[in-house]
Design a protein around this motif. Structure first.
Motif, PDB file in Angstrom:
ATOM      1  N   GLY A  55       0.831  -1.214   0.000  1.00 20.65           N
ATOM      2  CA  GLY A  55       0.000   0.000   0.000  1.00 20.65           C
ATOM      3  C   GLY A  55       0.860   1.256   0.000  1.00 20.65           C
ATOM      4  O   GLY A  55       0.585   2.209  -0.747  1.00 20.65           O
ATOM      5  N   VAL A  56       1.915   1.240   0.810  1.00 18.28           N
ATOM      6  CA  VAL A  56       2.819   2.407   0.860  1.00 18.28           C
ATOM      7  C   VAL A  56       3.502   2.602  -0.503  1.00 18.28           C
ATOM      8  O   VAL A  56       3.596   3.729  -1.019  1.00 18.28           O
ATOM      9  N   ALA A  57       3.952   1.472  -1.092  1.00 19.66           N
ATOM     10  CA  ALA A  57       4.614   1.559  -2.406  1.00 19.66           C
ATOM     11  C   ALA A  57       3.642   2.113  -3.452  1.00 19.66           C
ATOM     12  O   ALA A  57       4.023   2.918  -4.315  1.00 19.66           O
ATOM     13  N   TRP A  58       2.374   1.695  -3.354  1.00 21.58           N
ATOM     14  CA  TRP A  58       1.354   2.178  -4.304  1.00 21.58           C
ATOM     15  C   TRP A  58       1.098   3.672  -4.079  1.00 21.58           C
ATOM     16  O   TRP A  58       1.039   4.454  -5.034  1.00 21.58           O
ATOM     17  N   ALA A  59       0.963   4.063  -2.816  1.00 22.78           N
ATOM     18  CA  ALA A  59       0.720   5.478  -2.510  1.00 22.78           C
ATOM     19  C   ALA A  59       1.902   6.350  -2.933  1.00 22.78           C
ATOM     20  O   ALA A  59       1.721   7.519  -3.279  1.00 22.78           O
ATOM     21  N   ALA A  60       3.102   5.767  -2.885  1.00 20.04           N
ATOM     22  CA  ALA A  60       4.294   6.538  -3.284  1.00 20.04           C
ATOM     23  C   ALA A  60       4.487   6.544  -4.793  1.00 20.04           C
ATOM     24  O   ALA A  60       5.453   7.121  -5.303  1.00 20.04           O
ATOM     25  N   ARG A  61       3.586   5.877  -5.488  1.00 24.30           N
ATOM     26  CA  ARG A  61       3.607   5.771  -6.956  1.00 24.30           C
ATOM     27  C   ARG A  61       4.941   5.215  -7.459  1.00 24.30           C
ATOM     28  O   ARG A  61       5.515   5.678  -8.453  1.00 24.30           O
TER      29      ARG A  61
END
Lengths: 233, 314
Positions: A55-61
């Motif tokens: 989720g963090v990796a996704w939010a960080a694009r």
């Protein structure tokens, strides 16, 4: 190269990238500690941690599949240790250790991909890590790419001259390292002169941090609460 | 030798982190005192250099290759405090950028490689630096550094409850020993090449070429004393030696390893006895002395070959 990718990814402008480096450092350390302290059979908690990191990796694009593939590169290293545990007959423990170690490695990759290393080191300096250690680590990171590039060129040149095993090859490799040392030494002198020209007086200028905002404190508190909750889930 | 996270038990990693934090603070302070401000870029660039040097493989035959670890080399060039600091910084960068070694296991890795590894690498090199056996000192330093770091890592894993079979421990120790000898050889070889290329650049230990009068007088006494002690131990010490099995044999007996299986090769000195003389005190003492002579000859031959390798650069 892996570290070149990290440097490229860490200079983006997502919500995660814009977070204070001190917050990310605190959350990274507490996350790794929390994963290490999980009980033996904690597959659900490990799955939650993995989903959280995704989720963090996704939010960080971040480039999702590339980050995942880079994270898989930690497996051969930890796999050897896990294999030792597996061969000793402790199969369940081997899998748990493998999963936890992978999560620790993945969390470090996410942190480094969303924070430039100089900022992380400055945050470490903020938390009273010795000045000289932080400065030397920063300089190593700065010149790593330059000197590694030279070493690679030498390796290619040696290979092109049909370098083969034997005493001559060992002498040639020693010579390469000696030449690399000599060049590094000269480079250090040049770097020092350049630093002096820019006003270096024995201490590198460090990044000044503003006081932590309410949102930063809330993030730290929330993160710690979630990490604590993992142990009671 | 970089221990990843979660392989050490919580008490082990927490204790080692607790020891490493003040130790690194002391090392950092000492390095700051011992290092002039103009050497700060040198420390950083030397750290990058060790990283890059680790990429240069030394083909050692049988399809394998080794690489420099660099603790002893840095200690010889920068001094022990600065070397320990640079290796610590390298370990931090390796843990963060290359995921080589864990974040929580950083304390263990720092103690194994940056602190104790550098000390064991530096001491033999420093002790023999003012004698003509300087190369041997550097070789011993490189060897001890890697061997001690490896043994420490293994002990920490065992302390953490990682169960390893005796053959696996033996294989690990064997691999550490091979890597250790390789590190010693590479360090001697690289320092030789460095001295030839740029003697003025190699500060610290390796620039200390001239032996002092005291060291020259002390050296023969040390050799004679060590030789006498070794001969006495080999000849007379065997009388008071225990006949009980050693730790590995004992463990092997406990878990039922076939230690009594017939040997593949028949040696004339099997079980520390000269087979031709039977099994009495003279036979055991004789076997000890023959072993001592053989070890001396191997070391002398190794030193001679290393000396030849080093001389070939000059």
């Amino acid at each position: 190269m892996r570290h070149a990718s990290f440097a490229q990814w860490s200079n983006q402008s997502s919500v995660i990238h814009q977070l204070d480096a001190r917050v990310k450092l605190v959350l990274l350390i507490t996350f790794v500690v929390s994963v290490a302290l999980l009980r033996e059979h904690s597959q659900v908690q490990l799955a939650i941690c993995f989903t959280f990191l995704l989720g963090v990796a996704w939010a960080a694009r971040l480039p999702f599949f590339r980050v995942l593939s880079v994270s898989l590169l930690v497996l051969p290293v930890i796999g050897v240790f896990a294999l030792i545990v597996y061969l000793s007959g402790d199969h369940a423990r081997a899998w748990t250790i493998l999963a936890r170690s992978y999560l620790s490695g993945f969390s470090v990759i996410v942190a480094v991909s969303t924070t430039p290393l100089p900022q992380l080191l400055s945050a470490a300096r903020f938390f009273r890590i010795p000045r000289m250690l932080v400065e030397v680590a920063g300089l190593i990171y700065r010149y790593l790419f330059v000197i590694t590039g030279e070493a690679q060129q030498m390796q290619i040149a040696f290979g092109a001259r049909a370098g083969r095993p034997g005493l001559r090859a060992i002498k040639a490799s020693s010579g390469m390292i000696a030449v690399l040392f000599s060049r590094s030494y000269e480079k250090a002198a040049m770097v020092h002169n350049a630093m002096c020209a820019r006003g270096f007086a024995g201490e590198l200028t460090r990044m000044e941090f503003a006081s932590l905002r309410t949102i930063d404190l809330a993030l730290i508190t929330g993160g710690l609460a979630l990490e604590l909750a993992l142990h009671f889930a | 030798m970089h221990i990843p996270d979660n392989f050490l038990s919580t008490p082990v990693w927490a204790t080692l982190d607790g020891i490493a934090i003040p130790a690194v603070a002391i090392v950092s302070r000492q390095a700051q005192r011992a290092t002039e401000s103009n050497r700060l870029p040198l420390l950083g660039v030397m750290g990058a250099f060790v990283f890059a040097a680790q990429m240069i493989n030394f083909p050692v035959g049988l399809g394998t290759s080794g690489h420099l670890v660099g603790g002893t080399l840095l200690a010889c060039v920068l001094g022990p405090w600065a070397a320990a600091l640079v290796i610590t910084a390298i370990l931090i960068v390796q843990a963060l950028i290359f995921q080589d070694g864990g974040v929580l296991a950083l304390g263990a890795n720092v103690i194994n490689m940056a602190l104790i590894g550098v000390v064991f690498g530096y001491l033999p090199a420093r002790a023999l630096s003012r004698t003509k056996w300087k190369g041997v000192g550097v070789f011993l330093g490189g060897t001890c550094s890697v061997l001690v770091s490896g043994v420490l890592a293994l002990s920490e894993l065992l302390l953490s409850g990682i169960r390893m079979s005796s053959p696996l421990v033996a294989v690990s120790l064997g691999l550490f020993a091979v890597n250790a000898v390789l590190e010693g050889g590479i360090t001697v070889s690289v320092l030789g090449a460095m001295e030839r290329l740029d003697p003025s650049a190699a500060r610290g230990l390796i620039s200390d070429r001239k032996g002092t009068g005291n060291a020259r007088l002390l050296w023969p006494k040390l050799v004679v004393s060590a030789g006498l002690a070794a001969v006495t131990l080999a000849g007379l010490g065997i009388m008071v030696a225990s006949t009980l099995p050693d730790g590995v044999q004992h463990l092997g007996q406990k878990i039922g390893l076939p230690l009594a299986a017939p040997p593949t090769l028949h040696s004339p000195l099997r079980d520390y006895n000269i087979q031709a003389l039977g099994s009495n005190w003279i036979s055991r003492a004789g076997a000890g002395l023959i072993g001592l002579v053989l070890v001396y000859l191997i070391c002398a031959l190794g030193s001679h070959l290393l000396g030849r390798t080093r001389r070939s650069y000059s």
